[in-house]
Design a protein around this motif. Structure first.
Motif, PDB file in Angstrom:
ATOM      1  N   ALA A  62       5.616  50.730 116.355  1.00  0.00           N
ATOM      2  CA  ALA A  62       6.508  50.302 116.129  1.00  0.00           C
ATOM      3  C   ALA A  62       6.367  48.707 114.883  1.00  0.00           C
ATOM      4  O   ALA A  62       6.488  48.830 113.807  1.00  0.00           O
ATOM      5  N   TRP A  63       5.259  48.531 115.808  1.00  0.00           N
ATOM      6  CA  TRP A  63       4.389  46.406 114.658  1.00  0.00           C
ATOM      7  C   TRP A  63       3.655  47.596 113.921  1.00  0.00           C
ATOM      8  O   TRP A  63       3.776  46.017 112.491  1.00  0.00           O
ATOM      9  N   GLY A  64       2.777  47.928 113.778  1.00  0.00           N
ATOM     10  CA  GLY A  64       1.819  49.594 112.696  1.00  0.00           C
ATOM     11  C   GLY A  64       3.095  49.419 111.938  1.00  0.00           C
ATOM     12  O   GLY A  64       3.125  49.121 110.712  1.00  0.00           O
ATOM     13  N   ASN A  65       3.772  50.043 112.048  1.00  0.00           N
ATOM     14  CA  ASN A  65       5.535  50.248 110.874  1.00  0.00           C
ATOM     15  C   ASN A  65       5.833  49.098 109.854  1.00  0.00           C
ATOM     16  O   ASN A  65       5.863  49.348 109.083  1.00  0.00           O
ATOM     17  N   SER A  66       6.304  48.450 110.849  1.00  0.00           N
ATOM     18  CA  SER A  66       6.894  46.814 110.340  1.00  0.00           C
ATOM     19  C   SER A  66       6.048  46.426 109.808  1.00  0.00           C
ATOM     20  O   SER A  66       6.444  45.285 108.838  1.00  0.00           O
ATOM     21  N   SER A  67       4.256  45.913 109.902  1.00  0.00           N
ATOM     22  CA  SER A  67       3.739  45.042 109.769  1.00  0.00           C
ATOM     23  C   SER A  67       3.347  46.060 108.178  1.00  0.00           C
ATOM     24  O   SER A  67       2.470  45.212 107.439  1.00  0.00           O
ATOM     25  N   SER A  68       3.522  46.978 108.096  1.00  0.00           N
ATOM     26  CA  SER A  68       2.626  47.355 106.664  1.00  0.00           C
ATOM     27  C   SER A  68       2.915  47.061 105.850  1.00  0.00           C
ATOM     28  O   SER A  68       1.741  47.158 104.730  1.00  0.00           O
ATOM     29  N   MET A  69       3.987  47.069 105.554  1.00  0.00           N
ATOM     30  CA  MET A  69       4.853  45.933 104.046  1.00  0.00           C
ATOM     31  C   MET A  69       3.639  44.586 103.811  1.00  0.00           C
ATOM     32  O   MET A  69       4.233  44.076 103.233  1.00  0.00           O
ATOM     33  N   ASN A  70       4.062  43.809 105.191  1.00  0.00           N
ATOM     34  CA  ASN A  70       3.232  42.209 104.832  1.00  0.00           C
ATOM     35  C   ASN A  70       1.760  42.643 104.275  1.00  0.00           C
ATOM     36  O   ASN A  70       0.500  42.866 104.147  1.00  0.00           O
ATOM     37  N   PRO A  71       1.739  41.742 103.125  1.00  0.00           N
ATOM     38  CA  PRO A  71       0.463  41.315 102.288  1.00  0.00           C
ATOM     39  C   PRO A  71      -0.321  41.209 103.089  1.00  0.00           C
ATOM     40  O   PRO A  71      -1.767  41.614 102.511  1.00  0.00           O
ATOM     41  N   ALA A  72      -1.100  40.340 103.783  1.00  0.00           N
ATOM     42  CA  ALA A  72      -2.182  39.779 104.900  1.00  0.00           C
ATOM     43  C   ALA A  72      -2.117  41.321 105.565  1.00  0.00           C
ATOM     44  O   ALA A  72      -3.233  41.604 105.778  1.00  0.00           O
ATOM     45  N   ASN A  73      -1.758  42.171 106.049  1.00  0.00           N
ATOM     46  CA  ASN A  73      -1.736  43.557 106.760  1.00  0.00           C
ATOM     47  C   ASN A  73      -3.226  44.668 106.002  1.00  0.00           C
ATOM     48  O   ASN A  73      -3.238  45.126 106.050  1.00  0.00           O
ATOM     49  N   LYS A  74      -1.812  44.246 104.241  1.00  0.00           N
ATOM     50  CA  LYS A  74      -2.853  45.480 103.364  1.00  0.00           C
ATOM     51  C   LYS A  74      -3.943  44.756 102.855  1.00  0.00           C
ATOM     52  O   LYS A  74      -5.223  45.513 103.001  1.00  0.00           O
ATOM     53  N   ILE A  75      -3.888  43.493 102.965  1.00  0.00           N
ATOM     54  CA  ILE A  75      -5.494  42.816 103.168  1.00  0.00           C
ATOM     55  C   ILE A  75      -7.170  43.051 103.826  1.00  0.00           C
ATOM     56  O   ILE A  75      -7.897  43.678 104.068  1.00  0.00           O
TER      57      ILE A  75
END
Length: 95
Positions: A62-75
């Motif tokens: 759930a966290w992985g899905n919800s955080s995937s749009m966070n620009p910091a996580n794209k980096i």
């Protein structure tokens, strides 16, 4: 210290070391909870919100899905080992 190990994940060996430390952290909390249980309305002694494998993995996903749009996580995705470690670590606290 899980946070320090998380920051050091950069390859398969450091990822495995992190997963091993995460498992040891969970085991330590389970031992503490057996002798001195925390309130059922709060996290455990070491911050675990999810006390079963299915709950932990579900929270991690759930966290992985919800955080995937966070620009910091794209980096962070530039280092897939660290991204995977972050996802598993989130299973500890994400509800």
């Amino acid at each position: 210290d899980l946070d320090a190990l998380l920051d050091q994940v950069n390859d398969e060996a450091s990822f495995i070391a992190f997963v091993d430390a995460l498992a040891a952290d969970f085991e330590e909390e389970q031992e503490i909870e057996r002798t001195t249980p925390s309130s059922p309305y709060s996290s455990g002694a070491l911050g675990w919100q999810n006390g079963t494998v299915d709950a932990m993995l579900g929270a991690a996903a759930a966290w992985g899905n919800s955080s995937s749009m966070n620009p910091a996580n794209k980096i962070a995705a530039q280092n897939p080992w660290r991204r995977c470690a972050h996802i598993l670590f989130a299973g500890k606290f994400y509800e």
